[in-house]
Enzyme design. Structure first.
Site, mmCIF file in Angstrom:
data_model
loop_
_atom_site.group_PDB
_atom_site.id
_atom_site.type_symbol
_atom_site.label_atom_id
_atom_site.label_comp_id
_atom_site.label_asym_id
_atom_site.label_seq_id
_atom_site.Cartn_x
_atom_site.Cartn_y
_atom_site.Cartn_z
ATOM 1 N N LYS A 32 26.366 35.230 -61.739
ATOM 2 C CA LYS A 32 26.793 35.644 -60.406
ATOM 3 C C LYS A 32 27.086 34.705 -59.439
ATOM 4 C CE LYS A 32 23.346 37.861 -58.028
ATOM 5 N NZ LYS A 32 22.879 37.561 -56.781
ATOM 6 N N THR A 33 25.770 33.759 -59.248
ATOM 7 C CA THR A 33 25.905 32.703 -58.321
ATOM 8 C C THR A 33 26.989 31.702 -58.690
ATOM 9 O OG1 THR A 33 23.404 32.986 -57.813
ATOM 10 C CG2 THR A 33 24.428 31.048 -56.969
ATOM 11 N N ASP A 216 26.930 37.860 -50.940
ATOM 12 C CA ASP A 216 26.133 38.124 -51.964
ATOM 13 C C ASP A 216 25.236 39.043 -51.999
ATOM 14 O OD1 ASP A 216 25.228 37.472 -54.511
ATOM 15 O OD2 ASP A 216 23.801 35.633 -54.124
ATOM 16 N N GLU A 217 24.699 39.730 -53.096
ATOM 17 C CA GLU A 217 23.723 40.691 -53.108
ATOM 18 C C GLU A 217 24.234 41.725 -52.249
ATOM 19 O OE1 GLU A 217 21.241 40.312 -55.188
ATOM 20 O OE2 GLU A 217 20.477 38.408 -54.985
ATOM 21 N N GLN A 247 20.471 46.705 -59.272
ATOM 22 C CA GLN A 247 19.608 45.924 -58.717
ATOM 23 C C GLN A 247 19.364 46.119 -57.092
ATOM 24 O OE1 GLN A 247 19.031 41.673 -60.198
ATOM 25 N NE2 GLN A 247 20.980 42.199 -61.029
ATOM 26 N N ARG A 596 13.926 39.418 -65.163
ATOM 27 C CA ARG A 596 13.611 38.233 -64.558
ATOM 28 C C ARG A 596 13.358 37.372 -65.796
ATOM 29 N NH1 ARG A 596 16.448 38.042 -61.154
ATOM 30 N NH2 ARG A 596 17.161 40.015 -61.904
#
Length: 718
Positions: A32-33, A216-217, A247, A596
């Site tokens: 994503k980043t 983002d997010e 998420q 994670r």
DNA sequence: CGACCTGCGAGATCG
DNA sequence: TCGCAGGTCG
């Protein structure tokens, strides 16, 4: 640069789709980043967009910092606005708050300050409801995050019996903030929204500047954040959001998954891309994650896949009690560090609630295993730090009565509650701020005793605000430290007092670092940056085990992860009013926790747990059952675990610790006049020795009091 | 005014 | 159990 070699096919599509509205549904660990970074790089490199015209909103300051760095590494470009919503708004308001009738040197209040104000309002007006503080604060925040005034919110909660209480306190709270020239965190968003809504020219200035807006997010944005973004992009329509509905873990705080689920309603022409290939976790870990999250209804539907091998089996252990659980985890870590080449920093112990980190912390510190707790008590929320900051705030924003009452009797000056009350009354009668009152004490008609004591403080306040622009920030901080005499405020014989002073030292060090990175920074700017910082923003590459809440490791990854305390009532956290939607959010938290992990994952629970002063018996979390691991679980022999751990610990750690460096350290060499070196503080001279403690004047940072046994000092000369 | 005592409640927390 | 707020007493 050839983007097609740097990105996979599904990543490349959104990166090169630059105009209009784009939604990227990015699974955990799907890059994503990377997509966001390369998309911005692409705009600059291939489309000739100036960095000046790009805005990227991230969830944390830390994420912002990392993204800036990555963009710089790829493009060599700097200077674009990559920041959190709150930082963005603070910056806009610093430029244009005057148009809303606010002073631009506003203070930013955190939860602690909000609490203090609400407590006071309740005490003065509704003493019988003093215990409703938390509920009220929650409602005020909820109202602000949907941009509702007290009247509007009153209509919304018309069925609640405490409706009038909530809305009246809300209204008074707003008055109080205005008087103090302060914004709370929700205000930063709300006032910016109002500014944009009421001043088309201001909005247009930002619309014309930020031609490409990224978020983002996105799954964790709330209503007003999305409203802000929508306003910003209304003119040119270039909005690019990235998120993962699975998420979304901030629902309890107003995050609205609807923003992502209904994005297409707001932007009918938007393109939606999915990133489902996971690069982070092994096959087994991914399967576990998919299995658990499949129990949620109402998902947009993604299925993560990987080309990686299944890898190591995910394990589940049910331990007898919390101590045995901690022992089990420590044993696994020790074994992997010792025999399999892992570093401590490869491990994370994840919990749902902070209170269960204690057992782990205690065990680790007693055996000297390096660890760091993320979340929990925040550095900047510590009383001693807040006290110090309050002095700085007063100097910048004299209207900030909240900060003044905080420090008016700290360090102790004999100004008691009655005296403060009298001052407040006298000032509000004359309709002047506390600061102005202090500056004209002779007009307030207070008793001579009060006037005399207050005059002392008034002189200090005046002095601090007069000198704030006379010297660089780092010098000024030192000046405040000396002038206020924080050193004598704490008892050096009391370990707590020492810790507090050490914390202030750490704070001062951080100011120095900030000044080094931002030369010529003004106090006003620094304070506003500071208010928006949290511990989670610290970047630190040390070799330590991470102990954290799941919320605290959002966006991070670890080779090995332990999810502990998997018990009904803890994870999922259950209360009497828990709804299906709440359990689904808990499940998403579990999903975040699992994803994670890169290589190894353990799930554990304790049959018995000591909490709130008594033993609790909790049943195994439903999430363990959903993971399909329970059948494979073997019950460990507690005593066996205990025994092996004790043995291993004694062998590997005890020797180092029983004759540790501090116990045998010869501190007689530290005499007055001796030159010393500290790895963090630099060189200095011992000016006074008092038992184990010494006052040391450092060349760069001024006088500090350090414990000679504990401080890493070396003698460098007489 | 400030030190000490008592009772109560206890969630996660981006900024 | 611990931390906090509010009350009491020297």
């Amino acid at each position: 640069m050839d983007y097609s070699t740097l990105l996979n096919e599904e990543q490349l599509k959104p990166v090169t789709d630059t105009e209009g509205a784009v939604l990227v549904l990015a699974g955990a660990g799907s890059g994503k980043t990377r997509v966001l970074t390369y998309r911005i790089a692409y705009l600059i490199e291939k489309c000739g967009v100036s960095p000046y015209n790009i805005l990227a909103i991230t969830f944390t300051n830390k994420a912002a910092g990392e993204m800036k760095e990555r963009i710089f590494n790829v493009t060599g470009q700097e200077g674009m606005w990559v920041m959190t919503f709150h930082s963005f708004c603070a910056r806009v308001l610093r430029n244009d708050a005057d148009k809303l009738g606010h002073n631009r040197n506003f203070s930013i209040y955190g939860e602690a300050e909000s609490d203090r104000i609400i407590t006071r309002i309740l005490k003065e007006n509704f003493p019988e409801d003093a215990d409703k503080k938390k509920t009220i604060r929650w409602h005020i925040s909820a109202a602000k995050s949907i941009a509702m005034t007290p009247e509007q919110y009153s209509a919304r909660i018309k069925d609640r019996p405490d409706r009038d209480l909530i809305t009246q306190v809300y209204a008074k709270y707003e008055e109080e903030l205005a008087k103090n020239n302060a914004f709370d965190f929700d205000d930063l968003l709300l006032k910016t929204f109002l500014l944009f809504a009421m001043h088309k020219d201001v909005l247009e200035k930002y619309q014309d500047r930020f031609l490409y807006v990224h978020v983002d997010e996105f799954q964790d944005t709330n209503k007003i954040q999305f409203l802000l973004v929508k306003m910003l992009v209304r003119k040119y329509g270039n909005i690019f959001v990235v998120g993962d509905d699975d998420q979304s873990i901030y629902g309890w705080r107003g995050a609205d998954v609807g923003n992502i689920l209904n994005f297409k309603k707001d932007y009918p022409d938007c393109r939606i891309y999915k990133l489902e290939r996971n690069y982070r976790s092994s096959g087994n870990i991914l399967k576990t994650a998919n299995k658990v999250i499949a129990n949620n209804a109402g998902r947009m539907g993604k299925q993560l896949w990987t080309e990686k091998d299944d890898g190591i089996e995910v394990s589940y252990r049910s331990l007898g009690d919390d101590k045995t659980e901690a022992d089990f985890v420590l044993e696994q870590i020790m074994n992997l560090v010792k025999n399999h080449g892992y570093r401590y920093s490869d491990f994370a112990i994840l919990v749902r609630i902070n209170s269960i980190t204690r057992t782990f912390e205690e065990k680790m510190s007693s055996y000297g295993m390096p660890y760091k707790v993320i979340g929990g008590f925040k550095f900047y929320e510590r009383k001693e730090i807040k006290d110090f900051i309050a002095y700085l705030r007063m100097a910048v924003n004299p209207a900030d009565g909240e900060s003044i009452t905080r420090i008016i009797n700290f360090p102790k000056r004999g100004i008691g509650e009655a005296c403060v009350e009298a001052l407040i009354r006298a000032c509000s009668m004359r309709n002047i701020s506390l600061y102005d009152g202090l500056m004209s004490l002779e007009n307030l008609e207070l008793s001579p005793a009060y006037t005399k004591k207050l005059a002392q403080f008034a002189a200090l306040a005046k002095d601090l605000s007069e000198h704030k622009d006379d010297m660089p920030l780092d010098e000024y901080i030192k000046y405040v430290m000396d002038r206020v005499d924080f050193y004598s405020a704490y008892d050096m014989d009391d370990p707590e007092g020492r810790t507090k002073l050490e914390n202030i030292d750490e704070f001062i060090t951080s100011v120095h670092e900030f000044c080094a990175d931002n030369p010529d920074v003004r106090l006003e700017e620094y304070l506003q940056t500071l208010s928006l910082l949290t511990d989670a923003d610290e970047t630190d590459e040390g070799n330590y085990i991470t102990i954290a809440t799941v919320h605290g490791v959002k966006g991070l990854e670890f080779r090995c992860v332990f999810i502990v305390g998997l018990e009904e009532g803890i994870f999922p956290s259950l209360r009497s009013d828990t709804t299906t939607a709440d359990v689904e959010e808990e499940r998403r938290i579990m999903y975040v926790a699992i994803t994670r992990a890169q290589e190894r994952l353990w799930l554990t629970n304790a049959g018995r747990r000591f909490r709130f002063g008594k033993w609790e018996n909790n049943s195994v979390s439903r999430f363990v059952k959903e993971s399909g691991l329970i059948a494979a679980a073997r019950r460990m022999d507690e005593r066996m675990v205990h025994h092996t751990v004790q043995q291993a610990l004694r062998r590997d750690f005890a020797p180092k610790f029983t004759q540790s460096a501090t116990a045998g350290k010869d501190i007689s060499v530290f005499k007055e006049g001796v030159k010393v070196r500290h790895p963090k503080f630099g060189d200095g001279v011992v000016t006074e020795v008092n038992g184990e403690n010494a006052r040391i004047a450092f060349e760069k940072l001024g006088v500090k009091v350090l414990n000679l046994r504990l401080a890493p000092l070396t003698v460098i000369g007489e």
